[in-house]
Design a protein around this motif. Structure first.
Motif, PDB file in Angstrom:
ATOM      1  N   MET A   1       0.836  -1.204   0.000  1.00 34.24           N
ATOM      2  CA  MET A   1       0.000   0.000   0.000  1.00 34.24           C
ATOM      3  C   MET A   1       0.872   1.256   0.000  1.00 34.24           C
ATOM      4  N   LEU A   2       1.957   1.274   0.761  1.00 32.15           N
ATOM      5  CA  LEU A   2       2.793   2.469   0.902  1.00 32.15           C
ATOM      6  C   LEU A   2       3.675   2.667  -0.335  1.00 32.15           C
ATOM      7  N   ALA A   3       3.714   3.903  -0.811  1.00 33.47           N
ATOM      8  CA  ALA A   3       4.510   4.233  -1.995  1.00 33.47           C
ATOM      9  C   ALA A   3       5.032   5.666  -1.874  1.00 33.47           C
ATOM     10  N   CYS A   4       5.979   5.999  -2.696  1.00 31.29           N
ATOM     11  CA  CYS A   4       6.549   7.343  -2.718  1.00 31.29           C
ATOM     12  C   CYS A   4       5.493   8.353  -3.179  1.00 31.29           C
ATOM     13  N   PRO A   5       5.293   9.437  -2.447  1.00 29.32           N
ATOM     14  CA  PRO A   5       4.319  10.446  -2.869  1.00 29.32           C
ATOM     15  C   PRO A   5       4.797  11.279  -4.064  1.00 29.32           C
ATOM     16  N   THR A   6       6.061  11.144  -4.415  1.00 26.31           N
ATOM     17  CA  THR A   6       6.611  11.892  -5.552  1.00 26.31           C
ATOM     18  C   THR A   6       6.501  11.093  -6.851  1.00 26.31           C
ATOM     19  N   CYS A   7       6.970   9.826  -6.824  1.00 23.47           N
ATOM     20  CA  CYS A   7       6.971   9.025  -8.059  1.00 23.47           C
ATOM     21  C   CYS A   7       5.924   7.910  -8.053  1.00 23.47           C
ATOM     22  N   ALA A   8       5.242   7.688  -6.917  1.00 24.00           N
ATOM     23  CA  ALA A   8       4.180   6.685  -6.755  1.00 24.00           C
ATOM     24  C   ALA A   8       4.679   5.247  -6.862  1.00 24.00           C
ATOM     25  N   LYS A   9       5.978   5.031  -6.754  1.00 24.25           N
ATOM     26  CA  LYS A   9       6.526   3.674  -6.815  1.00 24.25           C
ATOM     27  C   LYS A   9       6.718   3.137  -5.396  1.00 24.25           C
ATOM     28  N   PRO A  10       6.563   1.810  -5.222  1.00 23.22           N
ATOM     29  CA  PRO A  10       6.781   1.211  -3.897  1.00 23.22           C
ATOM     30  C   PRO A  10       8.218   1.436  -3.426  1.00 23.22           C
ATOM     31  N   THR A  25      11.077   9.202  12.158  1.00 24.77           N
ATOM     32  CA  THR A  25      11.198   9.659  13.541  1.00 24.77           C
ATOM     33  C   THR A  25      10.411   8.702  14.424  1.00 24.77           C
ATOM     34  N   GLY A  26      11.064   8.086  15.378  1.00 27.46           N
ATOM     35  CA  GLY A  26      10.370   7.221  16.326  1.00 27.46           C
ATOM     36  C   GLY A  26       9.566   6.108  15.688  1.00 27.46           C
ATOM     37  N   GLY A  27      10.021   5.586  14.566  1.00 25.96           N
ATOM     38  CA  GLY A  27       9.314   4.524  13.875  1.00 25.96           C
ATOM     39  C   GLY A  27       8.251   5.005  12.908  1.00 25.96           C
ATOM     40  N   VAL A  28       8.117   6.324  12.749  1.00 27.51           N
ATOM     41  CA  VAL A  28       7.114   6.892  11.845  1.00 27.51           C
ATOM     42  C   VAL A  28       7.835   7.538  10.662  1.00 27.51           C
ATOM     43  N   PRO A  29       7.620   6.999   9.440  1.00 26.80           N
ATOM     44  CA  PRO A  29       8.250   7.616   8.276  1.00 26.80           C
ATOM     45  C   PRO A  29       7.674   8.997   7.996  1.00 26.80           C
ATOM     46  N   ASP A  30       8.536   9.907   7.594  1.00 23.57           N
ATOM     47  CA  ASP A  30       8.102  11.241   7.193  1.00 23.57           C
ATOM     48  C   ASP A  30       8.086  11.260   5.676  1.00 23.57           C
ATOM     49  N   LEU A  31       6.892  11.073   5.110  1.00 21.35           N
ATOM     50  CA  LEU A  31       6.722  10.987   3.662  1.00 21.35           C
ATOM     51  C   LEU A  31       5.974  12.198   3.134  1.00 21.35           C
ATOM     52  N   PHE A  32       6.137  13.309   3.824  1.00 25.57           N
ATOM     53  CA  PHE A  32       5.456  14.533   3.408  1.00 25.57           C
ATOM     54  C   PHE A  32       6.093  15.069   2.136  1.00 25.57           C
ATOM     55  N   ALA A  33       5.262  15.318   1.141  1.00 20.83           N
ATOM     56  CA  ALA A  33       5.699  15.951  -0.105  1.00 20.83           C
ATOM     57  C   ALA A  33       4.859  17.203  -0.276  1.00 20.83           C
ATOM     58  N   ALA A  34       5.514  18.335  -0.353  1.00 23.53           N
ATOM     59  CA  ALA A  34       4.803  19.616  -0.462  1.00 23.53           C
ATOM     60  C   ALA A  34       4.121  19.735  -1.811  1.00 23.53           C
ATOM     61  N   VAL A 146       0.680   6.496  -1.167  1.00 23.26           N
ATOM     62  CA  VAL A 146      -0.050   5.239  -1.301  1.00 23.26           C
ATOM     63  C   VAL A 146      -0.042   4.822  -2.766  1.00 23.26           C
ATOM     64  N   THR A 147       0.188   3.543  -3.006  1.00 20.61           N
ATOM     65  CA  THR A 147       0.128   3.016  -4.354  1.00 20.61           C
ATOM     66  C   THR A 147      -1.283   3.207  -4.897  1.00 20.61           C
ATOM     67  N   PRO A 148      -1.426   3.848  -6.043  1.00 27.88           N
ATOM     68  CA  PRO A 148      -2.772   4.033  -6.603  1.00 27.88           C
ATOM     69  C   PRO A 148      -3.503   2.693  -6.753  1.00 27.88           C
ATOM     70  N   GLY A 149      -4.778   2.689  -6.367  1.00 29.59           N
ATOM     71  CA  GLY A 149      -5.599   1.498  -6.508  1.00 29.59           C
ATOM     72  C   GLY A 149      -5.322   0.385  -5.520  1.00 29.59           C
ATOM     73  N   SER A 150      -4.681   0.684  -4.388  1.00 32.06           N
ATOM     74  CA  SER A 150      -4.304  -0.370  -3.433  1.00 32.06           C
ATOM     75  C   SER A 150      -5.159  -0.409  -2.169  1.00 32.06           C
ATOM     76  N   VAL A 151      -6.144   0.465  -2.061  1.00 28.11           N
ATOM     77  CA  VAL A 151      -6.910   0.611  -0.827  1.00 28.11           C
ATOM     78  C   VAL A 151      -8.368   0.209  -1.057  1.00 28.11           C
ATOM     79  N   ASP A 152      -8.928  -0.540  -0.101  1.00 29.89           N
ATOM     80  CA  ASP A 152     -10.341  -0.926  -0.168  1.00 29.89           C
ATOM     81  C   ASP A 152     -11.253   0.151   0.403  1.00 29.89           C
TER      82      ASP A 152
END
Length: 180
Positions: A1-10, A25-34, A146-152
């Motif tokens: 389910m998790l993917a790069c918010p910039t290129c959308a690849k796993p 940080t503390g086990g939480v990935p920082d995947l913020f893309a402005a 998130v990988t497009p089309g991966s969420v119910d």
């Protein structure tokens, strides 16, 4: 389910195809893309870093959190209706109460929020409760990692109405959903 918010690849080893490095940080990935208008999002982020949401008290066991959650009609309905093995995205998860509740029955849940302070509370409770099917990441609602089309199921409770562009927020979440 998790993917790069910039290129959308796993991801592979914390890196994506666009070769961008992401921090944690503390086990939480920082995947913020402005996005283009970072100023409005930054103001919201600063607010939620200062006021991250409800604390989990030391006496908050998983059973207690589940019981408290079932008192909320919407949470109870979601818990009853979302299939047990569903892939669930909660955007704007805050301290992860709903994400942790939905994961307690084995759903694969990803909680995203703008506030690392809130997410660290969510992650601490997840560890304390021993939940393995939920994870959290800091992210931009308009560029979900998130990988497009991966969420119910995508949930954005008390979030979309506080954005400058609700239609764009809903469209971003819609791209995450599986067809049909």
């Amino acid at each position: 389910m998790l993917a790069c918010p910039t290129c959308a690849k796993p991801f592979a080893d914390g890196r994506c195809d666009c070769r961008r490095d992401w921090t944690e940080t503390g086990g939480v990935p920082d995947l913020f893309a402005a996005d283009a208008d970072g100023s409005a999002v930054e103001a919201q982020r600063a607010h939620y870093e200062e006021w991250p949401g409800r604390e989990y008290r030391p006496d908050h066991t998983l059973e207690r959190v589940l019981a408290d959650a079932r008192a909320d009609a919407l949470v109870a309905a979601l818990d009853d209706q979302v299939p047990a093995r569903a892939a669930v995205l909660e955007a704007g998860c805050g301290t992860g109460r709903l994400a942790n509740v939905l994961a307690a029955r084995g759903r694969d849940v990803l909680g995203l929020d703008l506030s690392m302070s809130a997410l660290l509370r969510a992650e601490a409770f997840r560890r304390r409760a021993g939940l393995v099917s939920v994870s959290f990441a800091r992210a931009n609602l308009f560029r979900p990692p998130v990988t497009p089309g991966s969420v119910d199921v995508a949930v954005a409770r008390r979030v979309v109405q506080f954005t400058l562009n609700p239609a764009a927020a809903v469209a971003a979440l819609g791209r995450c959903l599986r067809p049909g």
